[in-house]
Write a protein that holds these residues in place. Structure first.
Motif, PDB file in Angstrom:
ATOM      1  N   UNK A  70      -1.203  15.876   6.758  1.00  0.00           N
ATOM      2  CA  UNK A  70      -0.828  14.633   6.108  1.00  0.00           C
ATOM      3  C   UNK A  70       0.490  14.788   5.359  1.00  0.00           C
ATOM      4  N   UNK A  71       1.234  13.671   5.312  1.00  0.00           N
ATOM      5  CA  UNK A  71       2.405  13.623   4.453  1.00  0.00           C
ATOM      6  C   UNK A  71       1.995  13.200   3.056  1.00  0.00           C
ATOM      7  N   UNK A  72       2.986  13.112   2.181  1.00  0.00           N
ATOM      8  CA  UNK A  72       2.723  12.800   0.784  1.00  0.00           C
ATOM      9  C   UNK A  72       2.641  11.293   0.527  1.00  0.00           C
ATOM     10  N   UNK A  73       3.098  10.501   1.480  1.00  0.00           N
ATOM     11  CA  UNK A  73       3.025   9.057   1.347  1.00  0.00           C
ATOM     12  C   UNK A  73       4.312   8.442   0.838  1.00  0.00           C
ATOM     13  N   UNK A  74       4.500   7.169   1.175  1.00  0.00           N
ATOM     14  CA  UNK A  74       5.636   6.401   0.681  1.00  0.00           C
ATOM     15  C   UNK A  74       5.125   4.993   0.369  1.00  0.00           C
ATOM     16  N   UNK A 100       0.840  -1.192   0.000  1.00  0.00           N
ATOM     17  CA  UNK A 100       0.000   0.000   0.000  1.00  0.00           C
ATOM     18  C   UNK A 100       0.871   1.236   0.000  1.00  0.00           C
ATOM     19  N   UNK A 101       0.238   2.380  -0.193  1.00  0.00           N
ATOM     20  CA  UNK A 101       0.883   3.661   0.065  1.00  0.00           C
ATOM     21  C   UNK A 101       0.674   3.961   1.541  1.00  0.00           C
ATOM     22  N   UNK A 102       1.752   4.290   2.209  1.00  0.00           N
ATOM     23  CA  UNK A 102       1.698   4.549   3.646  1.00  0.00           C
ATOM     24  C   UNK A 102       1.852   6.049   3.908  1.00  0.00           C
ATOM     25  N   UNK A 103       0.976   6.550   4.780  1.00  0.00           N
ATOM     26  CA  UNK A 103       0.947   7.968   5.100  1.00  0.00           C
ATOM     27  C   UNK A 103       1.081   8.180   6.602  1.00  0.00           C
ATOM     28  N   UNK A 104       1.773   9.237   6.996  1.00  0.00           N
ATOM     29  CA  UNK A 104       1.696   9.662   8.377  1.00  0.00           C
ATOM     30  C   UNK A 104       0.794  10.894   8.445  1.00  0.00           C
ATOM     31  N   UNK A 105       0.194  11.098   9.593  1.00  0.00           N
ATOM     32  CA  UNK A 105      -0.766  12.182   9.762  1.00  0.00           C
ATOM     33  C   UNK A 105      -0.717  12.679  11.197  1.00  0.00           C
ATOM     34  N   UNK A 106      -1.123  13.917  11.395  1.00  0.00           N
ATOM     35  CA  UNK A 106      -1.135  14.512  12.733  1.00  0.00           C
ATOM     36  C   UNK A 106      -2.513  15.070  13.040  1.00  0.00           C
TER      37      UNK A 106
END
Length: 127
Positions: free
Chosen positions: A117-121, A90-96
């Motif tokens: 949100x980040x842009x994803x990896x 999957x595409x993994x995202x971090x978020x606050x």
């Protein structure tokens, strides 16, 4: 406020990866950070989160395999992923966000509970 993920890649089933999320622009640590993932054709799924007291919570799908940690000095969030499976692709995202609590328990919440949100990896696990 900026979140930048890194560390994604391709790995064989059973392997490990560690994702990082560099956070900047926050004036305090009074927020929660979460990890989400989205596979093609599927909804975004919350897989874990850490709050301002460094308490963590995980989705059942990753519990026991994934670990969230944070280096407050570096303002960096980590997701250690072990025993990876093809379904983890999957595409993994971090978020606050402000943090989600239900019946006084810290929970991951939904993507609408997170404002940054980040842009994803991308993580790809082959069988």
């Amino acid at each position: 406020v900026q979140l930048v993920e890194s560390g994604g890649g391709s790995v064989q089933s059973g392997g490990s990866l560690r994702l990082s999320c560099a956070a900047s622009g926050f004036t305090s640590r009074l927020y929660s950070l979460g990890w989400f993932r989205q596979a093609p054709g599927k909804e975004r799924e919350g897989i874990g989160a850490i709050n301002s007291d460094d308490a963590t919570t995980y989705a059942d799908s990753v519990k026991g395999r994934f670990t969230i940690s944070i280096d407050n000095a570096k303002n960096t969030l980590y997701l250690q992923m072990n025993s990876l499976k093809p379904e983890d692709t999957a595409m993994y995202y971090c978020a606050a966000g402000a943090g989600v609590y239900r019946d006084y328990r810290f929970v991951i919440g939904s993507e609408t509970d997170y404002g940054y949100w980040g842009q994803g990896t991308q993580v790809t696990v082959s069988s």
